[in-house]
Each structure stands twice: as C-alpha cells, then as structure tokens.
Design a protein around this motif. Sequence first.
Motif: not given
Ligand SMILES: [Mg+2]
Lengths: 595, 595, 287, 287
Positions: C126-128, C96-97, C124
Amino acid sequence: MKPQDLVLAIVGSGGEGVASAGEVLVQAAANEGIYSMLVRSYGPQIRGGETLAQIRLSKKQVRSQGDYLDALFVLSWANFFRFSGEIFVKDGGMVFYDEEDTPPENLNLGKDIQIIPVPFARATKELTGDTRSKNILALGFISGLFNLPDGGFNQAIRDRFGKKGEDVLESNFNAFRRGREMALAVPQHMELDWQVDEKKPVLILTGNDAVSLGSLYAGVKFFSGYPITPASEIMEWMARELPKFDGVFVQTEDEIAAVTMAIGASFAGAKAMTATSGPGLSLMTEAIGLSTMAELPLVIVNVQRGGPSTGIPTKTSQSDLLHAVYGGHGNLPRVVLAPLDSQDAIEIAIRAFYLAEKYQVPVIVLTDQFLGQRVEVVPEVDFSQFDPLVIQRQWPAEADLQDYKRFRLTEDGISPISAPGIANGMYTAAGIEHDEKGKPTSNAELHEKMTAKRQRKLDTLLSNEDNLIWEYGDRHAKIGILTWGSNAGVVREVVDHLRLKEVRIAAMAPRQLMPLPTETIQAFVDRVDTLLVVELAEEQFLTYLRSQIQLPENTRVLKRAGAAPFTIHEILHALEEENGKWKQETIPQKTFEVI
Amino acid sequence: MKPQDLVLAIVGSGGEGVASAGEVLVQAAANEGIYSMLVRSYGPQIRGGETLAQIRLSKKQVRSQGDYLDALFVLSWANFFRFSGEIFVKDGGMVFYDEEDTPPENLNLGKDIQIIPVPFARATKELTGDTRSKNILALGFISGLFNLPDGGFNQAIRDRFGKKGEDVLESNFNAFRRGREMALAVPQHMELDWQVDEKKPVLILTGNDAVSLGSLYAGVKFFSGYPITPASEIMEWMARELPKFDGVFVQTEDEIAAVTMAIGASFAGAKAMTATSGPGLSLMTEAIGLSTMAELPLVIVNVQRGGPSTGIPTKTSQSDLLHAVYGGHGNLPRVVLAPLDSQDAIEIAIRAFYLAEKYQVPVIVLTDQFLGQRVEVVPEVDFSQFDPLVIQRQWPAEADLQDYKRFRLTEDGISPISAPGIANGMYTAAGIEHDEKGKPTSNAELHEKMTAKRQRKLDTLLSNEDNLIWEYGDRHAKIGILTWGSNAGVVREVVDHLRLKEVRIAAMAPRQLMPLPTETIQAFVDRVDTLLVVELAEEQFLTYLRSQIQLPENTRVLKRAGAAPFTIHEILHALEEENGKWKQETIPQKTFEVI
Amino acid sequence: MEARNYSPKDFRSDIKPVWCPGCGDFGVLNALYQALAKLQLPHEDVAIVSGIGCSSRLPGYVKTYGFNSIHGRALPVAQGVKLARPETTVIAVAGDGDGLSIGAGHFPHMARRNIDLTYIMLDNSIYGMTKGQMSPTTVEEQPTKTTPYGMVEDPINPVKLALAYGASFIARSFSGNIKHTVQMIIQAIQHPGFSFLHLLSPCVTFVGRDQFDLIRSLSVDLGNEHDPTSVEHAWRVAEEVGRISMGVIFEADKPTFEQRYEHAKQLAHQAGDGDFRNLLKKYRVAA
Amino acid sequence: MEARNYSPKDFRSDIKPVWCPGCGDFGVLNALYQALAKLQLPHEDVAIVSGIGCSSRLPGYVKTYGFNSIHGRALPVAQGVKLARPETTVIAVAGDGDGLSIGAGHFPHMARRNIDLTYIMLDNSIYGMTKGQMSPTTVEEQPTKTTPYGMVEDPINPVKLALAYGASFIARSFSGNIKHTVQMIIQAIQHPGFSFLHLLSPCVTFVGRDQFDLIRSLSVDLGNEHDPTSVEHAWRVAEEVGRISMGVIFEADKPTFEQRYEHAKQLAHQAGDGDFRNLLKKYRVAA
Ligand SMILES: [Mg+2]
Ligand SMILES: Cc1ncc(C[n+]2csc(CCOP(=O)(O)OP(=O)(O)O)c2C)c(N)n1
Ligand SMILES: Cc1ncc(C[n+]2csc(CCOP(=O)(O)OP(=O)(O)O)c2C)c(N)n1
Ligand code: SF4
Ligand code: SF4
Ligand SMILES: [Mg+2]
C-alpha cells in the motif's frame, strides 16, 4: 464578539475524532444557512498523532480561516502543545479542556483567558459506556455554548452516522444532547443570534472537490495520476466518479507516466488531465514541453505545498509560481490559471479545459494546500452559466483534410487538430521541431516560424478571451494590494475592514497568471500611491510581476516561505508599517468588520 | 579580402570526410600559429547524410563563425542544397565544385560569384586508385589556393593518419600535394601572407572539451550521466579520462538516476557532476531541489539545444535560461554560470565546483550546442592561476562535532558539512524540511528560517566572490549591448568593428546569471543611451533582466528562437535600425575590421 | 580505529518515529539495530539511503549516516554514496511504491551493475505515507482509496523481478519475525555485490492489523530442499501461491561493479598516466 | 465504412527515412507495411507511438496516425491513446535504450495492466541516435563510446523482464527476416492484451554490418517442442546462449485492463448514475 464571526478550534489526538467533529459542525451550520470554513491540521505522525480542527462560523461567507480563536476545546494538552506557534487564543477568549487532563501549571495562553474544565470523556462514558462519541459530545457542548441551532446538528449527525446502524446513531445523538445540556449549564454560555434572514442553497466542498467538479463538468474523460499530498483527493475523486461518467481513470507508476498518458489520451481526442503537487510538477516538466510542441490540450492541476524538494507536504505555499510560468527547457508557451477560492476553482477548472482545447496548449491550474484541503461553504454555483465554455475540440473541416496540415501556420496560431478515427487526418505528432505537416526539421527559419506560431496562440488568447482578473474595493484607491491565489480571501477581508475605516484601498489578483493580463494590472498599480504585494513565497510573485509589468519604485512586499496561510493581522501590520496612515491600536486583535 | 580573416566551407556527404578535412585544416593552421574556428553541421540523417564544415581562419583569435563565405568547396551539389538558407557566399566570392557533379542550370548563389569546376575525385582516383583521400586532396587545393603554409599540414596529416599505417599516410600526403599543385595552377590562386610574428602556444578544443578539462582540474571525482546530443561528448570524455584519474564514471539509466547518483556521491564527499541538454535538465528538476534542500554541492552542465521538448537536438539555442534560473518547484536557490567561449568555459567549470563546494549548492553551467561542439583555437591557458579556486570541502571542526548541527543557522548561511567516515558527524540528509540537526519538521517558523538560510548563501556569494561579468568596449559608450553566453564572441566583433568607425559602443555579458551581479549591470544600462539585448531565445534573457534590474524604457531586443548562431550582420542591422547612426552601406557584406 | 562495542541501542537516534502505533516498520528498525550491532559496524561507516514514504523515514531513526532522499530514488543515491566511498556499508531502503512504482526503472540497472550494497524493500502492499492508495504489490482483495471498484491490474512480484534482473542475492523476510529479519539483513550485508531483501512489513492503518497473523500463518522457512543457487528453484518460490517462503531465495557469485571498474581503471592507466599536464598536451599546439 | 484494399505501399508516408543506408530498421518498416496491409487496417484506425531514437523515427514513415513522443515514454503515451480510443490499433515502438533504460520503469506497469496494445522493441544493442554509447543490451564484446575499457555491468535480458512482468504475449524476431517479422507483428497485434515483440534490428553504423550475418547464423525457429504456454520453456529460451530462438516465446490468456475496467464501470454505475446534478447534490445543502 459579534455573532456573525466566531472562530473556534478543537484539538486532540487522531483517534479522538477531532477532524470529523469539525466536518459535522460545518455541515450542521450549513443546514441552518450559516457559512463556515474548516481547516484541519495534522502532526507529522501518519495516524493517531495530533489533530487540529479550526472552524470559523459566520452568517456571511467566510473568506479566511480566522486569526485568533474565540474559543478553544482541548481534548488533550499534549496534542495542543504540538501546535504551539500555530494557534492563538484571543485575549479574553475561552479555553475548555477535558477535566481528566489537567493543564500544565505554567500555562500561559494570553490575557484574560478563562480556562474551564469540562468532563467530556467522563460524561460520554457515563452515557454510552465508552468514549468513542466524545467528539460529538464536545460538539453538543459547542452548539449549546454558542446557541447554534440544533436542527442542523440533528440532520448532520444523521447524515454522518445513519449508515453505521441505529446503535451508533443513537449514542451520537445522546452524546450530542448531553453536551448541549452541559453547555447550557456553564456561565460562559451565550445567547448568540444565528438566525439567517434568507437561507440560500450552498455547497460544502474543498478546493480539491471544486477542481474535480469543474473538471468533470468541463467534460474530462481521462485522468491519469500518481498519489501525492495534498493533491491525492482529486485523484481519489476521479477514481470514484469517472467510471460513473464513462471516463477512464488510471493510477500510473509515476508522474511522468501520468502526464504522458494524459497527453496520449489527448492525442486520441479525449479531454485529459492529471493532478499533482510540486515534486510531481517538477517531474512533469519535460512532458509539458511535449504538450506545447505537439500542440496537444492538457490540463495539469498543481496543488502547491512547501518546497523545494519534498519540503513540507502537508502545508501550504505559493512557491511553485515561477516554475509554473517559466519552468521547462526551450521556448515553452503555456497557460497558468489560479483560482481564488473553492467557488472560483470550479470556474477556473472549466476554463482550463476550455483554453486547453481551444488553444491546444498545456494549462496549469495552480491551487495550494490551504485552498485544496480546507472545507469551505460557498453559495451554490449555477453550472449552466459555464455551458459556453464547455466546448468540443475544433476538428478539421473537409477542406482542411485535403492535403491536411496539422500545424498550419495561421494568423492566430491555431491550426485544425485531428485525431485517430478521422479519415485523411493522419499525421505524426512530435516533440521534435516540425514543419506544417509534422515532418521533423532542423531548419532555422522553420524553427523561427513555428516558435512564433506557438507563442502567438497566447497573444490570441489574451486579446480574445475574458480578462481573468479579480479586482476588489475602492475604484479610487490610494493603497493597492496585489496578490494571487488563495490569499485573495484574507486580502478581501482586509480591504473590507479598512474601507469601513474609510481607508481608500483596493485589491487585485490575476486569475490568469500566464499570459498575464498586464494592461489591467499596470493600470491598477499606476493608479495607487502605495502598492503592497502579498505572497506566500520568496518573492516569486514580485519577481514575476517585475518581469511582466513596471512596478512603482516604492512597491513593498509581504512575503513568507509558507506553511501557514496569511492572517488578516499580518497584512494589516504590513500596510501599517508602510503607511503610518493608521495606528497599531486601530487593529483589533480579532473580529474584523466586513462589508 | 584581408588575409587575416578568411571564411570557407566544405560541403559533401557524410562519407566524403568533410568534417575530418575541417579538423585537419584547423590543426594545420594552428601548427603555423594561425587561429581558427570550425563549425560542423549535419543533416537529419544519422550517418552518410549531408555534412558541412565551415572554417574561419585568422591571424587573430577567431570569435565567431564568420557570416559570409569567401570560398566554398562543393563535393556534391545535392548536399549543398540541403544547407540552403544556412550558408551564404560573399558577393565576388568563389565556389569550387567537383567537376563530375555538374551544377544545376538555374544556380544563383549571389553577385559576381565565380563557379569553378575542379577534378577533386578524378585526380584522387588517378593518384591513389580510389577516392578515399578526396577530402585531403581538397584540403591541399585549399592550402595552395590561399597560400597557407604547408608545414603545418604535413604535421597535421601525419598526426591524423600516422597510426593508420604507412600506406594510408602516403596516399594522403600524395593527395594533399596533388591538390596543392592543382591550386597553384588556377588563376584564382592568391599569395596571401600568413606569416605570424610570434607563434604562441594554443589549445584546440571544443566547449565540451573545455568544460571537461576544467572540471577535471577542479577535482571532479564522480561523473554520472546519460547520453544526449549535444552534451554526450562530455560524458564520453569522462568515460575515457576519469578512470585514469581514479575517478568514477557511471553511465546511468536516465537523467534522474544521473543527477541523484551524483548527489549521493556528493553526500559521500566527492566532487560530483553530470552533463546534459534541455530534456535532461527538465528531468533533473526535482533533484536540483534536493541538492538545494540537502545543501549538497552539485555541478550540472547543460549544453543548450533547440527546444521545447525534443526540439532540434543538433542546433544551438539559449532557451533554457529561464528554466535554469527559475525552474523547479519551491523556493529553490541555485547558482547559474554561463561561459562566453571555450577559454572561458575552462574557468567557469572550475568556478562551478568552487562555488558548489563552498556554498553547498547546485550549480548549473549553461553552455550551448554552438559553443559546445565547435572547434576553437584559443591562447594557451595557464591552469595554475586557478589553483586558489580548487578547494576542498570545509569539513566540520572538532568543536562543530560536539552536538553536531549539520544545518546550523549561521550568519552567512553556510554550515559545516560532514560526510560518511567522519566520526560524530552522522546526520540524515533530506529533501524534507528539517531543523538544524536535520530532523524533519513542518513548523512554519523553522521553515521560514531555513528558507532564509538557504537564500542567504547566495547573498553571501554575491558579496564575497569575484564579480563574474564580461565588459568590453568604450568606457563612455553611448550604445550598450547586453548579452550572455556564446553570443559574446560575435558581439565582441561588432564592438570592435564599430569602434574602428568611432562609434561609442560597449558590451556586457554576465558570466554569473544567478545570483546576477545586478549592480554592475544596472550601472551599465544606466550609463548608455541605447541598449540592445541580444539573445537566442524568445525574450528569455530580456524577461530575466526585467525581473532583476530596471531596464531603460527604450531597450530593444534582438532575438531569435535559435538553431543558427547570430552573425555580425544581424547585430549590426539591429543596431542600425535602432539608431540610424550609420547607414546600411557602412555595413560591408563581409570582412570586419577588428581591433 | 579504536575498538568499540556497539549494542543495538547505540544505533538508536534521538528522533521519535512518526509511524502509527503497531506499524510493521518498527520491527524492521529493531532488527536493523540488532544486525548493525552484531556486525559491529562503526556508526560513521554506515549510510542508510531511502526515498520517500513511511518506510523511507527509517534512516532518520538510526544513528549512522542517512539520506532520506526523494521519492523513488533510493537506489541511484545509494549507488552514488557507495561508489564515491566504497568503505561505507550502504543500505538502501524503499517502500513498495517507492521501489516498484516511481523507482521501478532503477531496479534492473542496480542489479546489472551488481554494486556491493544492500537493498531492503519494506513491502506493505500500500501507499502508507499518502494514506492508502493502491501500490504495485496491492492484491485484488485489498480495498484501497484508488480502487473503489476493485483492481484492474495484476500485482507485481518483486522476487521475480529481481531474478529476471540477475540480482546476485535475493532473500525474503517478515518484520513480524525480528530474529529472522536480523539474520537476513546480516546475510544481505555480507553478500558481496547487490543484495535484495524483500521484507514484508504490514501497514496496520491502511491494510490492517490482521496482516501480521495472515503473513505469519502463510510463512514457511525455505528448507534444505531449496537450492538457492538455482534460478529454477528461486522462480518456483516466487510463484508460490497460498504460502510465503522466507529465507535466502537466490544467491550467485558474480563480479561486482567495483571489481570490474578496478579492472577498467588498470586498462585506463595503461592508456594514460593520470597526469593533467600530459592530458592537456593532446589539446596543445606549441608552434 | 467502405471497403478499402490496402497494399503495403499504401502505408508508406511521404517522409524519407533518415536512417543510415542498410540500417536494420528499414526491414522493420517494410515488415510493418506488409503486416498492416495483411490485416487491412484502415489508416485512421492505427496509431504508432514511439519515444526518441533512430527506431523511434518509425511512426513518421507510416501513413497512419503517429506519435513520436519523448525519450522513454512510448508506453505511457500509447496506453493513453488506447484507453481514450479503444477502437484504435495501437503499436508502441521503442529502442533498447528508450524502452529498457530511461523507459524501464513503464514496462512492468504496462505488462501488469495488460492493455490491448503491441509493443515492438527495436533492439540494436546500442544508442544509435546519439551515435554509439552503451545500451542496456550491449554485450561485453561490443566496443562503445562510453565503455572505452570494457563494460562494467551485465546486459539486460528483455525477454526475461517481460516474463517476470507477466506479459501475456512475448515473441522474438529479426528485421533481417522480413517474412518472419511480418508474421510476428500480425500475431502480436492479434493477441488480445499486451504483446511484446523483441525485434533484433542491427545498427550497421555503430555496431556493424556483420550483425546481420551473426544474428542470422544464430537464429533458430522455435519448434514444436516449445510450449509457449509454459513459463519454464519461455525462461529457457530467454537463457539461451549461443543461439537465438525466434517465434512466439510465451502466450497466456489473461483478462485485459479494458475488460476489467468495464467491470469496474458496472460497479460504479451501481454506485451512481453518472448524472452531474445528482453528484452535485452530495455537496449541496438547501437549508
Ligand atoms: Mg508501501
Ligand atoms: C515525486 C513524488 N511523487 C509522489 C510523492 C508522494 N508520495 C510520498 S510517499 C509515496 C508512496 C509511499 O508508498 P511506499 O513507497 O509504498 O511507502 P510506504 O509509505 O507504504 O512505506 C508517495 C506517492 C512524492 N513525495 N514525490
Ligand atoms: C530525456 C532525454 N534524454 C536523452 C536523450 C538523447 N537520446 C536520444 S535517442 C537516445 C537513445 C537512443 O537509443 P535507443 O533507444 O536504443 O534507439 P536507437 O537510436 O538505438 O534506435 C538518447 C539517449 C533524449 N532525447 N531525451
Ligand atoms: S500508515 Fe501504515 S506504513 Fe505508514 S506508519 Fe502507519 S501503519 Fe506504518
Ligand atoms: S545509427 Fe544505427 S540504428 Fe541509427 S539509423 Fe544508423 S544504422 Fe540505424
Ligand atoms: Mg538502440
């Protein structure tokens, strides 16, 4: 082993609290006036992978991570082996491992190494019912083994776990005590003396913390950034602290937005910054030119990591140097600063804003993963000494605002800068070449003049400002080491060590890389007989020096692509090879005498 | 005035067909075997603003734009003044202007200049009813004035206007003839001899055309780009021609997409390129590192313009040099080539693909606005001579595909490269550091080896390939000029001129800037007593040379920020100042004798 | 080409994923193995192209051609691969990022070109990889490292974006439902033109394990009432609050870039014959 | 501050526009002079921020603060200006290329932040400054220098984008209708939060003078039936073929970034007092 210099490491899986044990150890030691440095390393796995905490403890300020381990604590062997080639136990050193995890049969860690099982997990479970506090039990073991004063630990454990409730705190205390007792029972236990004569206040911080603190003190009011390892902590720090100080924090969509937003904020009058690492710096290249051309103050912190491209995000390097000093299309004057350690990073960050505001230029602060993420204990810093550097922008005087010329051709190159809100100071900032009033031009003569004006600001800076350069060692040295950035720590130890052996040696590291204080450096290299350039990149520093000064013909370079910081031994060997002035055997495998 | 070297200019507003008159003149002359160079300049206005066409005509190949005008043709004075400081009429020269636009009273163009009214507009209107063909009438006037053979014009006018219908063609023919007649009637009319002994075939093209032709011949099959002055013509050329040659052309959303799309195409096995100018090159910085790291061939043409930032989009400069050679984070080996003129640009473009494919590296071709957009007449090029350079990628052999290692550590650094479609050649390309098979790693030792491997390819290249360097003049020269890129033309004329005066002088320009053929250059600079470095940037070339070779202490530099290309006089003056070997008066204001 | 009979495990590479235990991306990987096996695509004719992020590590784990490029550039790299070798089945993978933040500018242009490739976004929220900062799809309730005092912006809705961009295929799935994911991947690959698969794939470490249950509880299958040819229906799905519809949200029949370029090539061939010497004549003057 | 009485010409700078005679951007400039005068905004409290392009030359012609930045970055620069000095009326100006091509990635993030500034896109469906290449809004019929054999992609619809991004104000106008443009600029500036004005402004040189007549003939005013609070209505306007609706297409009441950040600041102040020495204590150990 000398009590004032102990290097140890804990290795385990991510879930075992290795890093946090390291952090508590640093805190505990600091509570007792003991200096330390903590380097945390992780494997490629995002979470739950192998973790290594290497801690060096000393009664003197610690300048590098320590080459060889006096003692290693292995929570699981599988994780230990993931770091093979990165950690080395000293001959005659000790390895303690969890008895539940039998070492492989063919284990060979070095000469005369004692390998001792300890029931870390079992003892913790017996005590608390689970193994969650195993890391703290191990810490207790370490504290007992080396006779580290336990008062500091009590305080550190309370600080760490106090907020998690009495239960958690209690089991950690119990684990710690149990571990300490266990250590007192092993024959390896040592009665080292950690008593410090005079406990002076210290700061515990990473390079990223230091840069953030310095920036805040300098008055940063706008931070826009995009996450990237190993610079994200600066951004997270700003997200947390800036709103408290009425500053603005924005997480942008990418690095281009980050830097251009900061430039917009600077145009509006705010002290503005961003922080990134290599790939982000590359993306910001075009906009750095905008800052130069529009003469808008801008601070960019770049925490170097392995490159090119995505490279090795979690490991250190000094390979963004040439990009920082020479990157970007067009004639692009900029300032580049490089702190030597966390203490210096505070000052350098403050100076970055000072120079950016005063000379209306982009300032790049180059640190690296090693400096940025290691935890360091440094003597307390008196921030008020920097107050003269905390300046306001030089707004135009009344006279300037009569027929205001934003880009007036002045002798020193600096023109009065206006901002929204100032009546009669209106102008259009532009990345297009322009005349004194900011009107676009494609005239060759004007281009010449404006190019020279922008360039001239760096000359003014060089002649008016403090010479930001670090020089260390024998004033009449025959051997010189020229380095930069976080190598300074290890180089300093080498110099200390060799001077005790009566080697005439000195080191130098420019803290201002662009414009480079060439006179001082030229004098230094002319003075010594042998010159060793030390850098964590493919001859980037050497190349840069060549382009700026006259290097002696017999200049030698110690360089590596990066990933791991230099060790004292590497540098000593490099010097030895070049000199034959002292023999291999004069280099002990460990423990260096330091002035 | 010697017939083989005539410099003239036409100036007017955008609507008056100034540029197109210049183009017809070049074509007409070429039809008669006469060489020329045409430089078109425009004011800041997008359309309808001032336009200047400066044409130099000679029986010998023309190497630079010409310093002073023998004759100037002013269609409107207002537009002329917009170029003041850019064009100079020779003492004793002639200025013809449209009688309807009276010159300002205080007009002072130089010594002994004849200023002569001509009824360009009126005569055209009388003849054709409107003034649309005024430019061609002026051309007729020029042809008559200098006795240029009219056959060439007839052909050129037919080529230009033939498709626009008989009427248009007819009025242009009439206008041309009328203008020629008018010239024959003025006393300034000259009987110059333009007869060429042997007419050899020539090419009329810009540097941008040349690069495009070379790339196509080299087999480019994928072009992705984003418009930018002064590189857009390459893109427009590819949009037009690639579909004919079954190649793919994509206009992307920005330069980052352009370069990464080309890298994707290269991964899939195609010879791929993009073209841009400074700001675009800066934006591509991160992706250039990807090409280096993933070892994927890539050709980037960068047509330099004034910088930094948006700078001066329509004017020339050599200020992207340091970025091209040193820009980008990380240790980033790349190849940088720089053609000297349009003829050379063909070869350099072909070599760019050759080197990119063979060494699996990014290759940056640096040209500039002057070279890219000027119209040049050059001797015909025999493309078949380049056939050995038109190579296919070295696909892996059967043996390589057993347990295929995409990044095998080889002695020369080059590993067998696979691509989709090749069974058992599967691998994952990555910008992350990786092992021989492409698996991500953060291991310091592997990083060291892979960094060295990538670097090694440039060493292999330097020792295995042709030495791309231009050397010109006296083999035993006492004076040396070191320059690069499109300066070579004017430098060559300086050398020719001075050698006729028995000055022992030679020039050198590396056509391969990275890796730099340092041995040859070092030998050259060591050989001469005096060295002048000539560059259109703020000492970027000088800085680069310093970082790569040992420059003599008394090296001097002639540098300007850019916008206008160097003139012969500027260089002669620079040499004179440094030498005192010949006096100011030995430099004629114009017309250089050329070998 | 000889007939090969691929099973899912034939697509497993010998690199061990670095993902955290329990990461949603494992589900995606398994689904992809199955989809590729079902489609019986030869290893060498598939290229999986990603940017940078946890999700973008995926190509390395699949035994096909792969390209783990740079942050945000999965789409342009993938387009280059596809256009240079159209026989390749190209799958672009982004987080997503990667796709909605740094790579956001490529998405509309990818869609308007309608190049025949599949874009799987592993969302997700978030920045995993960088350990837990806000991403463009982070929702207000979610604590992150860069929003210590809550979010000050609204999340981005990837399906709305794809619709506004004119993507010719839009579907949604959940890595916790491997069967459905396999089905969606197959349909996305089979769609001629650009296909966008919004794939919810929880980050157990920085968002939490409860994401699986949460998404599962909110998931509903797009039933028969849903008309995937209707932009209006699709928009309604995108706007849903309190439930997450899974399935093919939108599908349209549009000419692909490849088809249109083929046409352009024909026109070009009418204008010129693709003979270098003839082209050179335009520049040549033989007096 | 003393009362000043601004007339439109007070906003004229002394730089002469480089635009081609007849360029649509002259109309925008005049409308802007009038709007600023109507709003009686002090010169020094307005900042006009642009990227690069013919349209982006506009700031230089207005006697306010201006920033003619780099290609595609009008929005991030403008946001920086606004957030650093919220008292400023910030107007971002971009061309269709600047804003929808190279700057496309900033648009969704601008909208989701809902910072209180106005974004005027001067859409001429071409790259004017670089002399006539295809832009993201170029339509199939339009010949350009980079589409010699016709376009191979679909144009982008800026209003759809703004809607999908959740922009809180979307309007459209035409530089050939100065009165309407003035009105729209005023409303956009007055809207609290992010406002997007899609402003058709013909390029007479590379698209043609007939654009004025064409657009005028297709223009219709959004009547009373149009409900600007309805996304559905707005989408319908965006989809129109054969006519171009002018007026406020969409408007919503959303908290701004500034408001939300103010709230975050309050939470922050609860967590810490903004005293540097106290902050330093977290790092300090006085043994
Ligand atoms: Mg992500
Ligand atoms: C140019 C650049 N900027 C920043 C980064 C750091 N970075 C790596 S992955 C990532 C984001 C990961 O988030 P997402 O794309 O959602 O993938 P996830 O890890 O969540 O699967 C970032 C910011 C980078 N590698 N390159
Ligand atoms: C990074 C970068 N790439 C490309 C350019 C060249 N360039 C200048 S303006 C422009 C596009 C202009 O189109 P648009 O934004 O629609 O503005 P217009 O001129 O049509 O008003 C381009 C591509 C540039 N200046 N910088
Ligand atoms: S951090 Fe999150 S997304 Fe990344 S591997 Fe771990 S669980 Fe998966
Ligand atoms: S090129 Fe077009 S957009 Fe640019 S100034 Fe001329 S008419 Fe206006
Ligand atoms: Mg436009």
